[in-house]
Motif scaffolding. Structure first.
Motif, PDB file in Angstrom:
ATOM      1  N   ALA A  20      -4.590 -54.924  64.686  1.00 43.73           N
ATOM      2  CA  ALA A  20      -4.819 -55.353  63.055  1.00 43.73           C
ATOM      3  C   ALA A  20      -4.399 -54.988  61.786  1.00 43.73           C
ATOM      4  CB  ALA A  20      -6.171 -56.182  63.182  1.00 43.73           C
ATOM      5  N   LEU A  21      -4.864 -53.860  62.150  1.00 39.55           N
ATOM      6  CA  LEU A  21      -4.431 -53.026  60.242  1.00 39.55           C
ATOM      7  C   LEU A  21      -2.946 -52.707  60.302  1.00 39.55           C
ATOM      8  CD1 LEU A  21      -6.094 -49.457  61.188  1.00 39.55           C
ATOM      9  CD2 LEU A  21      -7.006 -51.137  59.200  1.00 39.55           C
ATOM     10  N   LYS A  22      -1.734 -53.200  61.355  1.00 35.26           N
ATOM     11  CA  LYS A  22      -0.539 -53.105  60.485  1.00 35.26           C
ATOM     12  C   LYS A  22      -0.256 -54.430  60.736  1.00 35.26           C
ATOM     13  CE  LYS A  22       3.492 -52.929  63.419  1.00 35.26           C
ATOM     14  NZ  LYS A  22       4.770 -52.492  64.416  1.00 35.26           N
ATOM     15  N   VAL A  23      -0.865 -55.554  60.632  1.00 33.25           N
ATOM     16  CA  VAL A  23      -0.353 -57.018  60.814  1.00 33.25           C
ATOM     17  C   VAL A  23      -1.357 -57.205  59.172  1.00 33.25           C
ATOM     18  CG1 VAL A  23      -1.878 -59.717  60.859  1.00 33.25           C
ATOM     19  CG2 VAL A  23      -0.850 -57.691  62.626  1.00 33.25           C
ATOM     20  N   PHE A  24      -2.716 -56.450  58.705  1.00 29.03           N
ATOM     21  CA  PHE A  24      -2.989 -56.444  57.300  1.00 29.03           C
ATOM     22  C   PHE A  24      -2.652 -55.644  56.226  1.00 29.03           C
ATOM     23  CE2 PHE A  24      -4.310 -53.506  54.273  1.00 29.03           C
ATOM     24  CZ  PHE A  24      -4.934 -53.890  53.455  1.00 29.03           C
ATOM     25  N   ARG A  25      -1.075 -55.222  56.550  1.00 29.44           N
ATOM     26  CA  ARG A  25      -0.683 -53.788  55.782  1.00 29.44           C
ATOM     27  C   ARG A  25       0.474 -54.632  55.288  1.00 29.44           C
ATOM     28  NH1 ARG A  25      -2.464 -49.555  58.653  1.00 29.44           N
ATOM     29  NH2 ARG A  25      -1.181 -49.494  59.934  1.00 29.44           N
ATOM     30  N   PHE A  26       1.103 -55.574  56.798  1.00 26.66           N
ATOM     31  CA  PHE A  26       2.223 -56.152  57.113  1.00 26.66           C
ATOM     32  C   PHE A  26       2.167 -58.010  55.656  1.00 26.66           C
ATOM     33  CE2 PHE A  26       4.642 -60.659  58.153  1.00 26.66           C
ATOM     34  CZ  PHE A  26       5.125 -61.038  57.810  1.00 26.66           C
ATOM     35  N   GLN A  27       0.739 -58.634  55.734  1.00 24.37           N
ATOM     36  CA  GLN A  27       0.360 -59.644  54.840  1.00 24.37           C
ATOM     37  C   GLN A  27       0.085 -59.322  53.360  1.00 24.37           C
ATOM     38  OE1 GLN A  27      -2.393 -61.547  57.650  1.00 24.37           O
ATOM     39  NE2 GLN A  27      -0.519 -62.409  58.742  1.00 24.37           N
ATOM     40  N   TYR A  28      -0.750 -58.108  53.546  1.00 29.85           N
ATOM     41  CA  TYR A  28      -1.139 -57.668  52.110  1.00 29.85           C
ATOM     42  C   TYR A  28       0.220 -57.694  51.677  1.00 29.85           C
ATOM     43  CZ  TYR A  28      -2.073 -54.976  48.099  1.00 29.85           C
ATOM     44  OH  TYR A  28      -2.034 -54.535  46.420  1.00 29.85           O
ATOM     45  N   GLU A  29       2.193 -56.899  52.012  1.00 34.08           N
ATOM     46  CA  GLU A  29       3.187 -56.855  51.315  1.00 34.08           C
ATOM     47  C   GLU A  29       3.763 -57.831  51.649  1.00 34.08           C
ATOM     48  OE1 GLU A  29       4.483 -53.797  53.831  1.00 34.08           O
ATOM     49  OE2 GLU A  29       3.473 -52.069  53.016  1.00 34.08           O
ATOM     50  N   ASN A  30       3.623 -58.805  51.988  1.00 30.59           N
ATOM     51  CA  ASN A  30       4.370 -60.246  52.247  1.00 30.59           C
ATOM     52  C   ASN A  30       3.819 -61.742  51.590  1.00 30.59           C
ATOM     53  OD1 ASN A  30       6.929 -59.091  53.599  1.00 30.59           O
ATOM     54  ND2 ASN A  30       5.758 -57.876  54.351  1.00 30.59           N
ATOM     55  N   ASN A  31       2.753 -61.730  51.740  1.00 29.19           N
ATOM     56  CA  ASN A  31       1.681 -63.291  51.282  1.00 29.19           C
ATOM     57  C   ASN A  31       1.190 -62.547  49.887  1.00 29.19           C
ATOM     58  OD1 ASN A  31      -0.370 -64.855  50.842  1.00 29.19           O
ATOM     59  ND2 ASN A  31      -0.511 -64.838  53.550  1.00 29.19           N
ATOM     60  N   LEU A  32       1.375 -63.280  48.895  1.00 28.15           N
ATOM     61  CA  LEU A  32       1.659 -62.944  47.945  1.00 28.15           C
ATOM     62  C   LEU A  32       0.117 -63.532  47.091  1.00 28.15           C
ATOM     63  CD1 LEU A  32       2.171 -62.521  45.029  1.00 28.15           C
ATOM     64  CD2 LEU A  32       2.950 -64.709  44.623  1.00 28.15           C
ATOM     65  N   VAL A  33      -0.362 -64.221  47.808  1.00 30.71           N
ATOM     66  CA  VAL A  33      -2.022 -65.137  48.064  1.00 30.71           C
ATOM     67  C   VAL A  33      -2.733 -64.772  48.175  1.00 30.71           C
ATOM     68  CG1 VAL A  33      -3.154 -66.954  48.337  1.00 30.71           C
ATOM     69  CG2 VAL A  33      -1.538 -67.775  47.357  1.00 30.71           C
ATOM     70  N   TYR A  34      -2.720 -63.337  49.796  1.00 34.09           N
ATOM     71  CA  TYR A  34      -3.787 -62.462  50.215  1.00 34.09           C
ATOM     72  C   TYR A  34      -3.769 -61.163  49.121  1.00 34.09           C
ATOM     73  CZ  TYR A  34      -5.792 -60.200  53.547  1.00 34.09           C
ATOM     74  OH  TYR A  34      -6.487 -59.091  54.587  1.00 34.09           O
ATOM     75  N   GLN A  35      -2.166 -60.775  49.291  1.00 34.40           N
ATOM     76  CA  GLN A  35      -2.144 -59.585  47.853  1.00 34.40           C
ATOM     77  C   GLN A  35      -3.213 -59.662  46.971  1.00 34.40           C
ATOM     78  OE1 GLN A  35       1.764 -58.229  45.098  1.00 34.40           O
ATOM     79  NE2 GLN A  35       1.803 -57.550  47.453  1.00 34.40           N
ATOM     80  N   GLU A  36      -2.949 -61.558  46.096  1.00 33.03           N
ATOM     81  CA  GLU A  36      -3.515 -61.228  44.628  1.00 33.03           C
ATOM     82  C   GLU A  36      -5.172 -60.742  44.534  1.00 33.03           C
ATOM     83  OE1 GLU A  36      -1.912 -64.507  43.087  1.00 33.03           O
ATOM     84  OE2 GLU A  36      -0.484 -63.831  42.142  1.00 33.03           O
ATOM     85  N   PHE A  37      -5.549 -61.613  46.152  1.00 36.56           N
ATOM     86  CA  PHE A  37      -6.963 -61.710  47.092  1.00 36.56           C
ATOM     87  C   PHE A  37      -7.611 -60.226  46.781  1.00 36.56           C
ATOM     88  CE2 PHE A  37      -9.571 -62.077  49.924  1.00 36.56           C
ATOM     89  CZ  PHE A  37     -10.935 -62.575  48.820  1.00 36.56           C
ATOM     90  N   CYS A  38      -6.379 -59.376  47.643  1.00 32.41           N
ATOM     91  CA  CYS A  38      -7.170 -58.609  47.750  1.00 32.41           C
ATOM     92  C   CYS A  38      -7.193 -57.482  46.546  1.00 32.41           C
ATOM     93  CB  CYS A  38      -6.264 -57.115  48.953  1.00 32.41           C
ATOM     94  SG  CYS A  38      -6.389 -58.149  50.481  1.00 32.41           S
ATOM     95  N   ASP A  39      -6.428 -57.407  45.598  1.00 30.21           N
ATOM     96  CA  ASP A  39      -5.756 -56.719  44.413  1.00 30.21           C
ATOM     97  C   ASP A  39      -7.265 -57.156  43.693  1.00 30.21           C
ATOM     98  OD1 ASP A  39      -3.530 -56.050  45.018  1.00 30.21           O
ATOM     99  OD2 ASP A  39      -2.264 -56.968  44.572  1.00 30.21           O
ATOM    100  N   PHE A  40      -7.595 -58.464  43.454  1.00 28.99           N
ATOM    101  CA  PHE A  40      -9.024 -58.860  43.038  1.00 28.99           C
ATOM    102  C   PHE A  40     -10.049 -58.165  43.092  1.00 28.99           C
ATOM    103  CE2 PHE A  40     -12.637 -61.809  42.778  1.00 28.99           C
ATOM    104  CZ  PHE A  40     -12.994 -62.359  41.307  1.00 28.99           C
ATOM    105  N   LEU A  41     -10.041 -58.063  43.996  1.00 28.64           N
ATOM    106  CA  LEU A  41     -11.489 -57.395  44.786  1.00 28.64           C
ATOM    107  C   LEU A  41     -10.967 -55.326  44.530  1.00 28.64           C
ATOM    108  CD1 LEU A  41     -11.974 -58.929  48.424  1.00 28.64           C
ATOM    109  CD2 LEU A  41     -13.078 -59.630  46.916  1.00 28.64           C
ATOM    110  N   LYS A  42     -10.140 -55.417  44.139  1.00 30.20           N
ATOM    111  CA  LYS A  42      -9.971 -54.322  43.768  1.00 30.20           C
ATOM    112  C   LYS A  42      -9.568 -53.110  44.933  1.00 30.20           C
ATOM    113  CE  LYS A  42     -11.275 -53.712  39.391  1.00 30.20           C
ATOM    114  NZ  LYS A  42     -11.487 -55.425  39.203  1.00 30.20           N
ATOM    115  N   VAL A  43      -9.281 -54.102  46.329  1.00 28.33           N
ATOM    116  CA  VAL A  43      -8.939 -53.206  47.699  1.00 28.33           C
ATOM    117  C   VAL A  43      -7.614 -52.108  48.026  1.00 28.33           C
ATOM    118  CG1 VAL A  43      -8.528 -53.467  49.665  1.00 28.33           C
ATOM    119  CG2 VAL A  43     -10.276 -54.279  49.055  1.00 28.33           C
ATOM    120  N   ASP A  44      -7.655 -51.159  47.751  1.00 26.55           N
ATOM    121  CA  ASP A  44      -6.098 -50.295  47.979  1.00 26.55           C
ATOM    122  C   ASP A  44      -5.874 -50.614  49.013  1.00 26.55           C
ATOM    123  OD1 ASP A  44      -3.903 -49.022  47.890  1.00 26.55           O
ATOM    124  OD2 ASP A  44      -4.813 -46.792  47.873  1.00 26.55           O
ATOM    125  N   LYS A  45      -4.466 -50.511  49.627  1.00 26.09           N
ATOM    126  CA  LYS A  45      -3.594 -51.376  51.392  1.00 26.09           C
ATOM    127  C   LYS A  45      -3.967 -50.085  51.360  1.00 26.09           C
ATOM    128  CE  LYS A  45       0.875 -51.194  51.515  1.00 26.09           C
ATOM    129  NZ  LYS A  45       2.042 -50.655  51.560  1.00 26.09           N
TER     130      LYS A  45
END
Length: 326
Positions: A20-45
């Motif tokens: 799950a953690l590996k998938v999270f890192r993959f999706q943060y790097e490759n899913n622009l929508v999800y990355q922007e959402f994480c960045d909005f929450l100020k979550v550091d990968k």
């Protein structure tokens, strides 16, 4: 890249968390929508080290965004049902084999060999539109059953009644998968005393009947079909995996799917076992879209990872995905 075999061979909680953690890192790097959402929450990968620290994308994003984690060609677009004028969700699937592996493996885990059953599908509202992931799954299970009696039924209830009684009386194991209102319509036309048939409701009145609590619904269905319990499937357009209840409304997930219950007042914190909150879903089969989804469903989780669905948030759209409104 994460191999699908890693997902569908999970055998421990430690292994689930690692993938799950590996998938999270993959999706943060490759899913622009999800990355922007994480960045909005100020979550550091780099700071995410546990499941509880992973941000869950609100399910509404599937209505207005293309939630994808690669640039591959879209093979299937699954869409949710909705009333006229309602914005529906769309799930862009770039590798439909992941969906097939997910529901085939899950069915085998909960019910055994599909060839042991005749599969009857009473799904009128889904059959009457395109893009239903439930129809895709049911069609495949019907074909995999390799049984000449398996098939779909629309409004031909008399034909279904005859077939159901005939198969059950012959000793054939049967699974009847039905949308809730159609199962109620069926038992109003004919009451049954079934001995070899599993009744599986997929939820949803589709505006055809008033909503009712699960206990009342299942009592009516048990009496009408003459069975001890009613099975349920918990799935939705935005997921490639399903949870199943073999009775009493308690759902269990396949090994690559888990839920967490978030606080209704603070979406970034979690409540204890047995407490009501919002259902967050980790579906690792969603590797090419988003595996971490905050639904608008209310539920409780229990220590053995089973869970119960209690209803929906008041301000969310009504949707037929196995929800009994309290």
């Amino acid at each position: 890249m994460i191999d699908s075999q890693d997902i569908f061979t999970i055998s421990s909680q430690k292994q689930f968390e690692k993938i799950a953690l590996k998938v999270f890192r993959f999706q943060y790097e490759n899913n622009l929508v999800y990355q922007e959402f994480c960045d909005f929450l100020k979550v550091d990968k780099q700071s995410v080290k546990s499941l509880q620290q992973i941000p869950f994308l609100p399910i509404q994003f599937f209505k207005n965004h293309n939630v994808v984690s690669n640039t591959d060609t879209v093979q299937e677009t699954f869409t949710s049902s909705g009333t006229t004028g309602m914005i529906t969700s769309k799930h862009l699937v770039t590798d439909v084999s992941l969906y097939e592996q997910s529901y085939r493996n899950a069915f085998s885990e909960f019910y055994g060999n599909i060839e042991d059953y005749a599969v009857l599908a009473l799904l009128p509202s889904y059959l009457e539109r395109s893009g239903s992931s439930l129809i895709y799954m049911a069609k495949d299970l019907i074909e995999l059953s390799n049984n000449e009696h398996s098939g779909f039924y629309l409004h031909n209830y008399d034909e279904l009644i005859t077939k159901l009684i005939e198969l059950d009386d012959s000793g054939q194991n049967v699974i009847l998968i039905g949308v809730t209102y159609a199962l109620l319509d069926l038992i109003e036309k004919q009451s049954f005393q079934l001995k070899n048939t599993i009744i599986m409701e997929t939820g949803g009145m589709k505006g055809k009947r008033k909503e009712m609590i699960r206990e009342e619904l299942h009592e009516i269905l048990c009496h009408g079909f003459g069975v001890q319990n009613i099975h349920s499937e918990y799935g939705m357009t935005e997921l490639l995996s399903q949870a199943y209840s073999l009775g009493d409304g308690i759902f269990e997930c396949p090994a690559w799917m888990q839920i967490q219950i978030r606080d209704t007042e603070d979406a970034l914190t979690y409540v204890d076992y047995g407490k009501t909150g919002g259902i967050n879903i980790i579906d690792l089969a969603n590797i090419n879209s988003c595996s971490f989804i905050a639904t608008q469903d209310l539920g409780k989780k229990y220590p053995n990872n089973s869970f119960e669905v209690l209803g929906r948030f008041d301000n969310s759209d009504i949707r037929g995905c196995n929800l009994m409104v309290i």
